[in-house]
Design a protein around this motif. Structure first.
Motif, PDB file in Angstrom:
ATOM      1  N   ASP A 118      -3.581  -0.826  -3.849  1.00  0.00           N
ATOM      2  CA  ASP A 118      -3.909   0.285  -2.948  1.00  0.00           C
ATOM      3  C   ASP A 118      -2.880   1.402  -3.102  1.00  0.00           C
ATOM      4  O   ASP A 118      -1.802   1.315  -2.527  1.00  0.00           O
ATOM      5  CB  ASP A 118      -3.933  -0.248  -1.512  1.00  0.00           C
ATOM      6  CG  ASP A 118      -4.514   0.741  -0.519  1.00  0.00           C
ATOM      7  OD1 ASP A 118      -4.858   1.859  -0.926  1.00  0.00           O
ATOM      8  OD2 ASP A 118      -4.622   0.394   0.670  1.00  0.00           O
ATOM      9  N   TRP A 145       0.844  -1.197   0.000  1.00  0.00           N
ATOM     10  CA  TRP A 145       0.000   0.000   0.000  1.00  0.00           C
ATOM     11  C   TRP A 145       0.879   1.246   0.000  1.00  0.00           C
ATOM     12  O   TRP A 145       1.963   1.260   0.575  1.00  0.00           O
ATOM     13  CB  TRP A 145      -0.977   0.008   1.171  1.00  0.00           C
ATOM     14  CG  TRP A 145      -0.372  -0.111   2.539  1.00  0.00           C
ATOM     15  CD1 TRP A 145      -0.285  -1.253   3.290  1.00  0.00           C
ATOM     16  CD2 TRP A 145       0.243   0.917   3.324  1.00  0.00           C
ATOM     17  NE1 TRP A 145       0.323  -0.992   4.493  1.00  0.00           N
ATOM     18  CE2 TRP A 145       0.669   0.330   4.545  1.00  0.00           C
ATOM     19  CE3 TRP A 145       0.486   2.277   3.126  1.00  0.00           C
ATOM     20  CZ2 TRP A 145       1.306   1.038   5.546  1.00  0.00           C
ATOM     21  CZ3 TRP A 145       1.130   2.990   4.128  1.00  0.00           C
ATOM     22  CH2 TRP A 145       1.529   2.379   5.322  1.00  0.00           C
ATOM     23  N   THR A 146       0.416   2.290  -0.674  1.00  0.00           N
ATOM     24  CA  THR A 146       1.245   3.483  -0.849  1.00  0.00           C
ATOM     25  C   THR A 146       0.508   4.716  -0.357  1.00  0.00           C
ATOM     26  O   THR A 146      -0.632   4.968  -0.744  1.00  0.00           O
ATOM     27  CB  THR A 146       1.610   3.662  -2.339  1.00  0.00           C
ATOM     28  OG1 THR A 146       2.260   2.477  -2.801  1.00  0.00           O
ATOM     29  CG2 THR A 146       2.551   4.856  -2.512  1.00  0.00           C
ATOM     30  N   ARG A 147       1.178   5.491   0.516  1.00  0.00           N
ATOM     31  CA  ARG A 147       0.641   6.747   1.020  1.00  0.00           C
ATOM     32  C   ARG A 147       1.713   7.815   0.927  1.00  0.00           C
ATOM     33  O   ARG A 147       2.913   7.517   1.003  1.00  0.00           O
ATOM     34  CB  ARG A 147       0.189   6.611   2.485  1.00  0.00           C
ATOM     35  CG  ARG A 147      -0.896   5.570   2.701  1.00  0.00           C
ATOM     36  CD  ARG A 147      -2.226   5.979   2.092  1.00  0.00           C
ATOM     37  NE  ARG A 147      -3.279   5.038   2.423  1.00  0.00           N
ATOM     38  CZ  ARG A 147      -3.588   3.962   1.692  1.00  0.00           C
ATOM     39  NH1 ARG A 147      -2.902   3.699   0.590  1.00  0.00           N
ATOM     40  NH2 ARG A 147      -4.571   3.164   2.061  1.00  0.00           N
ATOM     41  N   THR A 148       1.297   9.054   0.793  1.00  0.00           N
ATOM     42  CA  THR A 148       2.255  10.166   0.770  1.00  0.00           C
ATOM     43  C   THR A 148       2.373  10.822   2.140  1.00  0.00           C
ATOM     44  O   THR A 148       3.361  11.491   2.423  1.00  0.00           O
ATOM     45  CB  THR A 148       1.840  11.220  -0.272  1.00  0.00           C
ATOM     46  OG1 THR A 148       0.479  11.599  -0.043  1.00  0.00           O
ATOM     47  CG2 THR A 148       1.972  10.657  -1.684  1.00  0.00           C
ATOM     48  N   LEU A 153       1.635   9.745   6.325  1.00  0.00           N
ATOM     49  CA  LEU A 153       1.255   8.652   7.229  1.00  0.00           C
ATOM     50  C   LEU A 153       0.450   9.136   8.432  1.00  0.00           C
ATOM     51  O   LEU A 153      -0.222   8.338   9.077  1.00  0.00           O
ATOM     52  CB  LEU A 153       2.504   7.907   7.713  1.00  0.00           C
ATOM     53  CG  LEU A 153       3.378   7.284   6.617  1.00  0.00           C
ATOM     54  CD1 LEU A 153       4.521   6.494   7.238  1.00  0.00           C
ATOM     55  CD2 LEU A 153       2.552   6.404   5.688  1.00  0.00           C
ATOM     56  N   ASN A 206       7.835   8.175   3.425  1.00  0.00           N
ATOM     57  CA  ASN A 206       6.436   7.768   3.536  1.00  0.00           C
ATOM     58  C   ASN A 206       6.040   6.821   2.405  1.00  0.00           C
ATOM     59  O   ASN A 206       5.327   5.834   2.615  1.00  0.00           O
ATOM     60  CB  ASN A 206       5.522   8.988   3.525  1.00  0.00           C
ATOM     61  CG  ASN A 206       5.632   9.816   4.792  1.00  0.00           C
ATOM     62  OD1 ASN A 206       6.145   9.347   5.804  1.00  0.00           O
ATOM     63  ND2 ASN A 206       5.154  11.050   4.739  1.00  0.00           N
ATOM     64  N   MET A 242      -3.906   8.090   7.403  1.00  0.00           N
ATOM     65  CA  MET A 242      -2.990   8.098   6.274  1.00  0.00           C
ATOM     66  C   MET A 242      -3.664   8.767   5.076  1.00  0.00           C
ATOM     67  O   MET A 242      -4.887   8.808   4.977  1.00  0.00           O
ATOM     68  CB  MET A 242      -2.561   6.679   5.925  1.00  0.00           C
ATOM     69  CG  MET A 242      -1.771   5.996   7.023  1.00  0.00           C
ATOM     70  SD  MET A 242      -1.128   4.388   6.526  1.00  0.00           S
ATOM     71  CE  MET A 242      -2.656   3.470   6.303  1.00  0.00           C
ATOM     72  N   LEU A 243      -2.836   9.276   4.160  1.00  0.00           N
ATOM     73  CA  LEU A 243      -3.349  10.050   3.028  1.00  0.00           C
ATOM     74  C   LEU A 243      -2.535   9.732   1.776  1.00  0.00           C
ATOM     75  O   LEU A 243      -1.306   9.571   1.850  1.00  0.00           O
ATOM     76  CB  LEU A 243      -3.250  11.546   3.331  1.00  0.00           C
ATOM     77  CG  LEU A 243      -3.587  12.526   2.196  1.00  0.00           C
ATOM     78  CD1 LEU A 243      -5.093  12.574   1.980  1.00  0.00           C
ATOM     79  CD2 LEU A 243      -3.068  13.924   2.523  1.00  0.00           C
ATOM     80  N   PHE A 244      -3.222   9.623   0.642  1.00  0.00           N
ATOM     81  CA  PHE A 244      -2.533   9.535  -0.648  1.00  0.00           C
ATOM     82  C   PHE A 244      -2.889  10.775  -1.449  1.00  0.00           C
ATOM     83  O   PHE A 244      -4.060  11.036  -1.724  1.00  0.00           O
ATOM     84  CB  PHE A 244      -2.944   8.284  -1.434  1.00  0.00           C
ATOM     85  CG  PHE A 244      -2.243   8.184  -2.767  1.00  0.00           C
ATOM     86  CD1 PHE A 244      -0.991   7.601  -2.861  1.00  0.00           C
ATOM     87  CD2 PHE A 244      -2.825   8.686  -3.920  1.00  0.00           C
ATOM     88  CE1 PHE A 244      -0.326   7.516  -4.080  1.00  0.00           C
ATOM     89  CE2 PHE A 244      -2.179   8.606  -5.149  1.00  0.00           C
ATOM     90  CZ  PHE A 244      -0.928   8.010  -5.225  1.00  0.00           C
TER      91      PHE A 244
END
Length: 238
Positions: A179, A53-56, A58, A119, A69-71
């Motif tokens: 994700d 999963w990838t978020r910019t 946390l 992140n 968390m936020l993308f």
């Protein structure tokens, strides 16, 4: 009781069918046997290349005082275009996103760029926080000749190996959706839609081969019919 494991990671060797990938599958089977012995009944996994999963961000502040968390696609484009400097990255973003990255980049100091990088590579299972940009670039090259069709065949090959054991152990396997559910870093994604799941569920047609219905992931695409997926695939949602 502890009934579900999320996740039991699938190695990059298995995903790319390279190196000692057959040994990795044997080790995966051993882990399945160990979990079944402990009373676990469901194993969640994913087949996302390189990054989990990838978020910019946390820890993004929320109005109620908590965090989540936020993308942010613009921040991710800044990373891809200007920090990682991936060849061909400009072809993957719209002109509007490209224009916004210039303003966003101008607002970032070196500390902000480092935080963004950390992140993005922090996805589960958690060991990725030591990756350097060169590590990421090297991993991306391993997918140079693997498109979505090839990656889908690799997951079918993987499941064909482990699903019979899952049936024997009375385990249910369920794959978490991509994700976010679209291509990142030019990598193929194969669990981003109902059609993606349907192809794999039909290819390995067993009740032990199932779905993790993460509506937070699949729901990013407004065209995904979540209630319809439950109606059509409820017996495979584990």
């Amino acid at each position: 009781t502890w009934d579900v494991v999320e996740s039991m990671p699938v190695s990059e060797a298995i995903k790319t069918q390279s190196g000692q990938w057959r040994d990795h599958i044997a080790a995966y089977k051993t882990s399945m046997e160990n979990l079944a012995r402990c009373g676990i009944s469901v194993i969640c996994y994913n087949f996302m290349p390189v990054l989990d999963w990838t978020r910019t961000v946390l820890r993004h502040p929320q109005r109620h005082g908590g965090s989540a968390m936020l993308f942010d696609l613009v921040d991710f484009a800044v990373f891809d275009l200007h920090i990682l400097q991936r060849p061909g990255a400009a072809d993957d973003f719209t002109p509007e996103i490209m224009a916004m990255t210039k303003d966003r980049l101008a607002q970032m100091d070196e500390a902000a760029k480092t935080a963004l990088q950390n992140n993005i590579v922090a996805g589960l299972p958690g060991a990725n926080d030591t990756w350097t940009l060169d590590d990421i670039r090297a991993l991306l090259t391993t997918y140079r000749d693997i498109d979505a069709g090839q990656l889908r065949q690799h997951v079918v090959d993987f499941l064909s190996e482990i699903v019979p054991l899952a049936e024997k152990l009375e385990l249910r396997l369920c794959c978490h959706p991509d994700d976010p559910p679209f291509s990142l870093l030019g990598l193929p994604r194969i669990f981003s839609s109902e059609a993606d799941y349907a192809a794999v569920m039909k290819a390995v047609d067993s009740s032990a081969n199932g779905i993790t219905l993460c509506t937070g992931s699949l729901g990013v695409d407004g065209n995904v019919d979540i209630p319809g997926m439950v109606q059509r695939w409820g017996d495979r949602i584990h």
